[in-house]
Design a protein around this motif. Structure first.
Motif, short mmCIF file in Angstrom:
data_model
loop_
_atom_site.label_atom_id
_atom_site.label_comp_id
_atom_site.label_asym_id
_atom_site.label_seq_id
_atom_site.Cartn_x
_atom_site.Cartn_y
_atom_site.Cartn_z
N ILE A 26 -9.97 -3.87 1.58
CA ILE A 26 -8.99 -4.45 2.50
C ILE A 26 -9.19 -3.82 3.87
CG2 ILE A 26 -6.54 -4.80 3.00
CD1 ILE A 26 -5.99 -4.52 0.00
N TYR A 27 -9.30 -4.67 4.90
CA TYR A 27 -9.53 -4.25 6.27
C TYR A 27 -8.38 -4.71 7.16
CZ TYR A 27 -14.50 -3.98 4.76
OH TYR A 27 -15.68 -3.71 4.12
N SER A 28 -8.12 -3.95 8.22
CA SER A 28 -7.11 -4.36 9.19
C SER A 28 -7.75 -5.06 10.39
CB SER A 28 -6.31 -3.15 9.66
OG SER A 28 -7.17 -2.19 10.24
N CYS A 29 -8.75 -5.85 10.12
CA CYS A 29 -9.40 -6.65 11.15
C CYS A 29 -10.03 -7.85 10.45
CB CYS A 29 -10.47 -5.86 11.89
SG CYS A 29 -11.89 -5.41 10.84
N ALA A 30 -10.51 -8.78 11.22
CA ALA A 30 -11.23 -9.92 10.65
C ALA A 30 -12.72 -9.65 10.76
CB ALA A 30 -10.86 -11.20 11.39
N LEU A 31 -13.38 -9.43 9.63
CA LEU A 31 -14.81 -9.22 9.66
C LEU A 31 -15.50 -10.48 10.20
CD1 LEU A 31 -15.65 -7.37 6.31
CD2 LEU A 31 -15.01 -6.42 8.53
N THR A 32 -16.59 -10.28 10.90
CA THR A 32 -17.36 -11.41 11.41
C THR A 32 -18.21 -12.01 10.29
OG1 THR A 32 -19.27 -10.06 12.02
CG2 THR A 32 -17.49 -10.26 13.64
N ALA A 33 -18.75 -13.18 10.54
CA ALA A 33 -19.61 -13.83 9.55
C ALA A 33 -20.82 -12.96 9.23
CB ALA A 33 -20.06 -15.20 10.05
N THR A 34 -21.35 -12.29 10.25
CA THR A 34 -22.49 -11.40 10.04
C THR A 34 -22.11 -10.23 9.15
OG1 THR A 34 -23.42 -12.01 12.19
CG2 THR A 34 -24.19 -9.94 11.20
N GLU A 35 -20.93 -9.68 9.38
CA GLU A 35 -20.47 -8.55 8.56
C GLU A 35 -20.20 -8.99 7.13
OE1 GLU A 35 -18.25 -5.67 11.81
OE2 GLU A 35 -17.24 -7.50 11.16
N VAL A 36 -19.65 -10.17 6.94
CA VAL A 36 -19.41 -10.68 5.59
C VAL A 36 -20.74 -10.84 4.86
CG1 VAL A 36 -18.60 -12.66 4.27
CG2 VAL A 36 -17.25 -11.82 6.19
N GLU A 37 -21.71 -11.40 5.54
CA GLU A 37 -23.03 -11.59 4.92
C GLU A 37 -23.66 -10.23 4.60
OE1 GLU A 37 -27.25 -13.96 5.75
OE2 GLU A 37 -25.83 -13.60 7.39
N LYS A 38 -23.45 -9.28 5.46
CA LYS A 38 -23.99 -7.94 5.23
C LYS A 38 -23.40 -7.33 3.96
CE LYS A 38 -24.43 -3.52 7.63
NZ LYS A 38 -24.14 -2.79 8.87
N ASN A 39 -22.07 -7.43 3.79
CA ASN A 39 -21.45 -6.90 2.59
C ASN A 39 -21.89 -7.64 1.35
OD1 ASN A 39 -20.09 -4.92 3.97
ND2 ASN A 39 -18.05 -5.76 3.68
N PHE A 40 -22.13 -8.94 1.48
CA PHE A 40 -22.62 -9.72 0.34
C PHE A 40 -24.00 -9.21 -0.10
CE2 PHE A 40 -25.21 -13.46 -0.99
CZ PHE A 40 -24.64 -13.63 -2.25
N LYS A 41 -24.85 -8.87 0.87
CA LYS A 41 -26.20 -8.40 0.55
C LYS A 41 -26.17 -7.01 -0.09
CE LYS A 41 -28.69 -11.11 4.03
NZ LYS A 41 -29.51 -11.07 5.26
N VAL A 42 -25.14 -6.21 0.25
CA VAL A 42 -25.03 -4.90 -0.41
C VAL A 42 -24.86 -5.08 -1.90
CG1 VAL A 42 -23.58 -2.84 -0.63
CG2 VAL A 42 -24.13 -3.73 1.63
N GLY A 43 -24.09 -6.10 -2.31
CA GLY A 43 -23.93 -6.41 -3.71
C GLY A 43 -22.61 -5.93 -4.29
N ALA A 44 -22.43 -6.21 -5.57
CA ALA A 44 -21.15 -5.95 -6.24
C ALA A 44 -21.01 -4.52 -6.73
CB ALA A 44 -20.98 -6.91 -7.42
N GLN A 45 -22.12 -3.85 -6.97
CA GLN A 45 -22.06 -2.53 -7.58
C GLN A 45 -22.09 -1.44 -6.51
OE1 GLN A 45 -21.60 -1.83 -10.78
NE2 GLN A 45 -21.52 -4.01 -11.30
N ALA A 46 -21.12 -0.55 -6.56
CA ALA A 46 -21.09 0.56 -5.61
C ALA A 46 -22.06 1.66 -6.03
CB ALA A 46 -19.69 1.14 -5.50
N GLN A 47 -22.26 1.82 -7.32
CA GLN A 47 -23.10 2.90 -7.80
C GLN A 47 -24.53 2.71 -7.31
OE1 GLN A 47 -22.64 3.01 -12.05
NE2 GLN A 47 -20.73 4.17 -11.92
N GLY A 48 -25.10 3.78 -6.75
CA GLY A 48 -26.45 3.72 -6.25
C GLY A 48 -26.57 3.13 -4.87
#
Length: 911
Positions: free
Chosen positions: A237-259
């Motif tokens: 949860i963020y207190s701002c509106a992520l940009t489309a580029t930032e959303v795509e960046k988080n998508f590329k990081v993936g679902a798993q935090a480990q590693g």
């Protein structure tokens, strides 16, 4: 907010909420993708693997952990949480951190990696929710069968957050999906699935009606009647509106935090830079630069500059990054051999130095400036600010149209100077005298008002009622008088006054009079109230707070109707619209008046009211000369800054001045060459008076002094020169140049030292006295820093008249040299005119003026935590020509004004 020194026992209501949020992080360009950290508030990666608690991994205090209601209904997997049956995962009590941050920012991003159990869940089934039950929420991201449904509460939607925003049907199934909902300050909303935009729409309004008591709940509603089944991989949860580029960046990081790296290397570097600038740099500046700056360089070691410090001195390198055991600086510190004099470093400070070196000795500043850290004991928060006397007078006049200046000056205690200004917030306390004065003034104000005419601005009804009509009237009038919307409990409390009046047979006018009187004594009227409680980090001020900041900084008074309208319409979320308001405000006469208040404060011109020189020594003195000097400086400032629009540094050498006939005779203008008398001072209409009056004194004439070498610039004016006293003390004058013009530092004199000015005598002028002090080894260390700065002013006597010899026949000089702080070699000059030109051309002087104007604007001491922002302000003002208008624009558009540095709330946490 800062606790005030005295209790505020004032009739009225002091009610405010508090919010918090993190500083923006610097985003990286790393080879391996990392998650966006900008304005992150909460992060859950579900990597605990067991237990009933899910940890908040955001690193943003206070940590908002979640508790599983029925652990038997969930299953821990590798970095996943499978919700198999009905339960809920929620915060213990209100999610204050998130509710406050989002309410203040009026923007939100909810991001989840989820895998629904099926595509038949409805309600919508709650995936993430800030709500109380199935019909009251701040925001909910849910599943409605085979699509995403988001409900957001604003001032334009229902308390249930409807109408909702949803994706198309058949966009959500049983597969692992990345879902992101964003809503920015302007109301533009997006929903992204797997990095791709699915929906763009508009949800109008703002979050001012959010309920801060709602918990954060996953997999259900707080009332447990909207369950969701499936697998959580990640929630952010963020207190701002992520940009489309930032959303795509988080998508590329993936679902798993480990590693995966959750924090970027650049963000880590940013944290190390902050550590150096807030912990190490102040320590070095305070304890080391007395011996190891650019001019002293004891042991050939200069610790004031990055390159020189890392190069080392005659003992070789003193700092070996990553290796404190091999660093000579650490050896000297741990052996208590540095600093050689004064208090030794505490064990905690020593450990900070060791940690800094072992952590790589990041040195993020090109140069250390001791003046930056002079106020490190003052936390860089925005203090609660009581209105100064002049601000109170203007606020009353703007709010209700009553001129209370005479009575306020007589009844209110005077504002005292602290850190060079009388609007320094921590010194603006309220004691019993203030309480009594505000009560008396409120009575006087109301008796001078046409109460019914004033009330008609806010309500057509003039009947004493106790229904919603009165509440609406109270809310409307209170919003104007108290400079922002009232909370429901405030409306209830104020409305109670009308109820009491009605119960004893009073009439409408009596009720309104008492309401106004109460509001005029409210802390919300007397103080510039802001929502400052939080986690200690900086957050955007809300619309009405920003309106007040702009108006009090630029005008010294409250927002006008146009600023209130802009706040109502949400225009202060748009920087371009803010800048348009700033341009409008700087073209208003009130901006000129406010700037004149700055020059009076900076030069302490108020002392001229008490100037009583020795009449035997100064037979030319006449009653009114001090007032003429005061008027000269104000007219000069207004000419250079406003009429000519010149850079502020030109105040040091502008070849123009103003004088009454008496002051012109005092300056001996008639016998000093061929200068041009250029006419009467331009009068202007006082914006707070119906009368056409001059803004400064009577009888001023404008003079071109380009051919008069002894005049030109502030330091050659009597208003400034008189600070040296009858004996034209080089100590006082030199200290002003050092501290007031150059922002230099010098130690306080030892306790018990006789500081009585030494009078000149035959054979010994004031310069000779100064040279004797400097020749004294015990005095030279300090006096060498400032007394030579006054050598160029020796020909001006205690009242600012220019002479080549003093009353004892001593020949006076005006040559000398000036050592600018942070430099190694002094610069020589041959005359006072050359000194003025050197000052006007100095980047250091320009920076100092920026610091002075900024300090006056924000009403608090500035320190190292502000340094980067002030440097940005200075550079922006330079690009705008270095004018007052350019500087004020840069100040009010900076984070010092646009954001609030909250004070950490240590009494309440979300755990």
């Amino acid at each position: 907010m800062k606790r005030m020194g005295a209790s505020v026992l004032i009739v009225g209501v002091a009610l405010w909420s508090s919010v918090a949020g993190p500083l923006d992080a610097v985003e990286p360009h790393a080879a391996e993708p990392v998650r966006v950290m900008r304005n992150l508030q909460a992060l859950y990666t579900f990597d605990e693997g067991q237990g009933d608690t899910i940890r908040d991994r955001s690193g943003v205090a206070p940590r908002l952990d979640l508790v599983i209601d029925k652990p038997s209904e969930i299953q821990w997997q590798n970095g996943e949480l499978l919700v198999r049956s009905v339960t809920k995962v929620s915060s213990v009590g209100p999610a204050k951190k998130i509710n406050r941050a989002l309410k203040r920012s009026n923007a939100v991003t909810i991001e989840v990696w989820i895998q629904p159990d099926n595509d038949r869940q409805s309600g919508p089934a709650r995936i993430v929710s800030l709500s109380a039950n199935a019909s009251k929420r701040n925001i909910t991201l849910g599943q409605e069968k085979n699509h995403v449904d988001v409900r957001l509460r604003t001032t334009k939607t229902s308390t249930n957050g409807t109408p909702s925003t949803a994706t198309a049907t058949r966009t959500l199934g049983k597969r692992l999906t990345h879902v992101v909902y964003t809503r920015n300050r302007k109301g533009v909303t997006h929903i992204y699935l797997n990095g791709k935009q699915q929906v763009v729409s508009k949800v109008a309004g703002n979050f001012s009606n959010w309920d801060l008591s709602y918990p954060l709940v996953l997999a259900n509603e707080a009332s447990t009647n909207r369950p969701w089944l499936g697998t959580f991989h990640l929630v952010a949860i963020y207190s701002c509106a992520l940009t489309a580029t930032e959303v795509e960046k988080n998508f590329k990081v993936g679902a798993q935090a480990q590693g995966k790296p959750l924090v970027s290397p650049v963000h880590v570097l940013h944290q190390k830079e902050q550590f150096f600038e807030t912990k190490i740099a102040p320590m070095l500046a305070k304890n080391c630069l007395e011996c190891h700056d650019s001019s002293s360089k004891k042991g050939e070691l200069d610790l004031s500059r990055k390159a020189a410090a890392l190069a080392g001195g005659e003992s070789g390198k003193v700092v070996v990054p990553g290796k404190s055991s091999e660093s000579y600086l650490w050896e000297q510190i741990v052996a208590d051999e540095m600093p050689p004099e004064g208090a030794r470093l505490s064990e905690q400070d020593k450990l900070l130095i060791k940690q800094w070196i072992d952590d790589g000795a990041v040195w993020s500043l090109a140069q250390l400036d001791p003046a930056v850290y002079a106020n490190e004991n003052q936390v860089a928060t925005n203090w609660v600010q009581r209105l100064t006397l002049s601000e109170y007078v203007q606020t009353v006049h703007s709010a209700v149209g009553v001129d209370i200046a005479k009575e306020a000056d007589e009844i209110l205690p005077a504002d005292l100077r602290a850190d060079g200004f009388s609007n320094t917030a921590y010194n603006l306390n309220v004691d019993l005298k203030h309480v009594q004065a505000y009560s008396r003034l409120a009575e006087i104000i109301v008796t001078r008002m046409d109460v019914l005419k004033f009330a008609a601005r806010f309500s057509r009804s003039q009947k004493l009622s106790t229904d919603d009509t009165m509440r609406q009237f109270v809310a409307s009038m209170g919003k104007w008088l108290l400079r922002g919307p009232l909370e429901e409990r405030e409306v209830t409390l104020y409305s109670g006054i009308a109820t009491t009046v009605a119960s004893v047979g009073g009439d409408y006018q009596e009720a309104v009079s008492l309401l106004i009187e109460a509001m005029l004594q409210s802390p919300r009227f007397i103080y510039r109230m802001e929502q400052q409680r939080g986690d200690g980090t900086a957050w955007p001020v809300d619309q009405y707070e920003l309106a007040s900041r702009l108006s009090y900084i630029l005008w010294g008074g409250p927002p006008d109707q146009e600023l209130m309208r802009a706040a109502d319409d949400g225009e202060f979320y748009d920087r371009e619209l803010i800048e348009k308001q700033v341009v409008r405000m700087l073209n208003d006469p009130r901006a000129v008046d406010r700037s004149l208040q700055f020059i009076v404060e900076w030069l302490d011109l108020g002392r001229l009211n008490h100037l009583r020189p020795n009449r035997e020594k100064f037979p030319q003195w006449y009653d009114g000369l001090a007032a003429d000097m005061h008027a000269e400086t104000l007219a000069f400032f207004q000419d250079v800054v406003w009429q000519q629009g010149r850079p502020l540094v030109d105040l040091l050498n502008a070849q123009v001045t103003y004088a009454t006939p008496g002051l012109a005779a005092h300056y001996n203008f008639q016998q000093q060459g061929n200068f041009q008398q250029q006419g009467n001072f331009q009068r202007q209409k006082d914006p707070f008076s119906e009368d056409d009056v001059p803004s400064v004194g009577e009888g001023l004439m404008r003079y071109d002094v380009s051919s008069v070498s002894s005049r030109g610039g502030l330091l050659t004016q009597g208003s400034v020169l008189t600070m040296g006293g009858d004996d034209a003390s080089m100590v006082t004058r030199g200290l002003f140049v050092l501290q007031g013009i150059l922002r230099g530092m010098v130690k306080d004199p030892p306790p018990g030292l006789d500081t009585t000015p030494v009078p000149s005598k035959p054979g010994l002028s004031q310069r000779g006295i100064a040279e004797q002090r400097i020749a004294n080894g015990s005095c030279a260390g300090c006096h060498l820093k400032f007394e030579p700065l006054a050598y160029g002013l020796e020909k001006y006597d205690g009242l600012g008249a220019f002479h080549h010899k003093d009353e004892h026949g001593n020949r006076l000089r005006e040559d000398g040299e000036i050592l600018f702080p942070g430099t190694a070699k002094p610069v020589p000059y041959q005359s006072s005119a050359e000194l003025m030109d050197l000052l006007a051309a100095s980047e250091r002087v320009g920076e100092s003026l920026t610091w002075k104007v900024t300090q006056f604007s924000v009403g608090r001491p500035l320190n190292g935590a502000d340094a980067r922002i002030i440097d940005s302000i200075h550079q922006s003002a330079k690009r705008g020509g270095g004018t007052y208008s350019a500087l004020m624009t840069a100040i009010v558009m900076s984070d010092l004004v646009q954001r609030v540095q909250t004070e950490a709330d240590e009494l309440e946490t979300d755990e």
